[in-house]
Design a protein around this motif. Structure first.
Motif, short mmCIF file in Angstrom:
data_model
loop_
_atom_site.label_atom_id
_atom_site.label_comp_id
_atom_site.label_asym_id
_atom_site.label_seq_id
_atom_site.Cartn_x
_atom_site.Cartn_y
_atom_site.Cartn_z
N LYS A 67 0.85 -1.19 0.00
CA LYS A 67 0.00 0.00 0.00
C LYS A 67 0.89 1.24 0.00
CE LYS A 67 -3.88 1.88 2.61
NZ LYS A 67 -4.69 1.72 3.81
N GLU A 68 0.71 2.07 -0.97
CA GLU A 68 1.52 3.30 -1.12
C GLU A 68 3.01 2.99 -0.95
OE1 GLU A 68 -0.41 5.86 1.69
OE2 GLU A 68 -2.11 6.16 0.34
N GLY A 69 3.44 1.92 -1.63
CA GLY A 69 4.87 1.59 -1.67
C GLY A 69 5.41 0.90 -0.44
N LYS A 70 4.52 0.50 0.47
CA LYS A 70 5.00 -0.17 1.70
C LYS A 70 4.23 -1.46 1.93
CE LYS A 70 6.29 3.94 4.32
NZ LYS A 70 5.54 5.12 3.90
N SER A 71 4.93 -2.44 2.54
CA SER A 71 4.23 -3.68 2.87
C SER A 71 3.12 -3.37 3.87
CB SER A 71 5.20 -4.70 3.47
OG SER A 71 4.48 -5.86 3.84
N TYR A 72 1.90 -3.78 3.54
CA TYR A 72 0.74 -3.52 4.40
C TYR A 72 0.26 -4.81 5.04
CZ TYR A 72 -3.78 -1.67 5.85
OH TYR A 72 -4.88 -1.29 6.59
N ASP A 73 0.43 -5.92 4.32
CA ASP A 73 0.10 -7.24 4.88
C ASP A 73 0.79 -8.29 4.01
OD1 ASP A 73 -0.92 -9.26 6.43
OD2 ASP A 73 -3.03 -8.84 6.00
N THR A 74 1.05 -9.43 4.59
CA THR A 74 1.65 -10.53 3.82
C THR A 74 1.18 -11.85 4.43
OG1 THR A 74 3.70 -11.30 2.80
CG2 THR A 74 3.83 -10.72 5.13
N SER A 75 1.25 -12.90 3.61
CA SER A 75 0.58 -14.13 4.04
C SER A 75 1.43 -15.01 4.96
CB SER A 75 0.15 -14.94 2.81
OG SER A 75 1.26 -15.22 1.99
N MET A 76 2.77 -14.94 4.87
CA MET A 76 3.58 -15.72 5.82
C MET A 76 3.54 -15.00 7.17
SD MET A 76 6.80 -17.13 3.58
CE MET A 76 6.60 -18.54 2.49
#
Ligand SMILES: Nc1ncnc2c1ncn2[C@@H]1O[C@H](COP(=O)(O)OP(=O)(O)O)[C@@H](O)[C@H]1O
Ligand SMILES: CC(=O)OP(=O)(O)O
Ligand SMILES: [Mg+2]
Length: 311
Positions: free
Chosen positions: A96-105
């Motif tokens: 989101k806006e160039g930053k990790s916002y969520d990830t599955s691991m």
């Protein structure tokens, strides 16, 4: 980690005067908001022991973000992406806006998507079905130490996923078998194989593994699309499977038409053109393939540090 530290020792022995620089595959995900990385457990235990979602494949996501930003000629900060890193280990990241916002691991790579030998997210009580002393579940730490949970953890990390269903870790073989020509003889063989142990690659097992993967991928895309409020600039396929399987890309994208993604250009999907980033359909929401390169990302981050260029 054991394997990693052995290779580090080899480097120290063979190149004693070289600078050693360590990269954390989790670093890209340090921007994930607190409520998303936090686990719904006793917060004092979580804080004391560092129990939270860390995420992995961060070097790959950093490479992909930079490459997609260059390809679309837009700043990373202006981009919302859903990135699928589908390799032997597979994960999804909402940027989101160039930053990790969520990830599955999560705390470890076993969570999230299934992989070559990993189960992915499961009901946590499943581990007790792999222990022979499950009836002793208790809050008493002495009794808990007899549960052999580490063996169950090993099963979920190393003896699950595609290998446990089909007998192979090679997703390319699974796709070939699931989509290959069906012959009567083969079907007879399959019936026999179903009751066999260890698992074998047949059309039935290959189709099951393929459909499980597709289903879990769609779970994450649906969730991240909503979390990004449908403002998604591109869906990006990467990793060995994401880059090399037109079948999987087609299966995923067919479902995404329902949420406004464009129809995949089948010609481009079958023959992905040259380049680090390749477009498979042009519209407001792009569908891209990125040939990710974690080694190059590490080299690039090193090259960007002034201290390494000082005499
Ligand atoms: N043509 C193909 N179709 C589908 N999967 C493929 C194809 N070629 C390679 N793969 C799969 O890519 C995976 C390896 O991807 P990679 O990103 O190199 O994994 P890792 O870095 O986790 O070892 C393997 O499961 C392999 O079978
Ligand atoms: C974290 C992980 O799964 O790494 P790899 O893709 O290299 O297996
Ligand atoms: Mg990899």
């Amino acid at each position: 980690m054991a394997q990693l530290s052995q290779s580090s020792n080899h480097v120290f022995r063979t190149s004693p005067i070289a600078n050693s620089i360590a990269f954390f595959d989790t670093a890209f995900h340090c921007t994930i908001p607190h409520h998303i990385s936090s686990l719904p457990i006793d917060q004092s235990v979580a804080t004391k022991r560092g129990l939270k979602k860390y995420g992995f494949h961060g070097l790959s996501y950093a490479f992909i973000l930079r490459s997609v930003s260059q390809f679309l000629q837009r700043s990373p900060e202006s981009l919302n992406l859903i990135v699928l890193h589908l390799g032997s280990g597979a994960s999804v990241c909402a940027i989101k806006e160039g930053k990790s916002y969520d990830t599955s691991m999560g705390l470890t790579p076993v969570s999230g998507l299934p992989g070559a030998t990993r189960s992915g997210a499961i009901d946590p009580s499943l581990i007790f079905h792999y222990t022979n002393k499950a009836e002793k579940i208790t809050h008493d730490p002495n009794a808990a130490s007899n549960l052999h949970v580490t063996e169950a953890e090993h099963i979920l990390n190393s003896k699950s996923g595609w290998k446990s269903i089909t007998g192979t870790t090679d997703f390319g073989e699974i796709v070939k078998c699931a989509f290959g020509p069906s012959e009567e003889e083969e079907e007879e063989e399959e019936e026999e194989a179903e009751s066999e142990d260890p698992p074998r690659l047949t059309r039935t097992t290959a189709t099951l593994a393929y459909n499980i993967f597709l289903d879990r991928i769609l779970n994450y895309i649906g969730s991240y699309h909503l979390k990004l409020r449908a403002q998604v600039d591109a869906l990006v396929f990467a990793g060995g499977i994401g880059e090399k399987s037109p079948e999987l890309r087609a299966s995923v994208c067919k479902e995404l038409e329902a949420i406004g993604f464009p129809r995949l250009d089948e010609g481009k999907n079958q023959r992905v053109g040259e380049g680090v980033v390749v477009d498979l359909a042009e519209s407001d929401k792009r569908i891209l393939v990125c040939r990710t390169d974690e080694q190059l990302e590490m080299a690039r981050q090193c090259a960007g540090k002034d201290e390494f260029w000082e005499e």
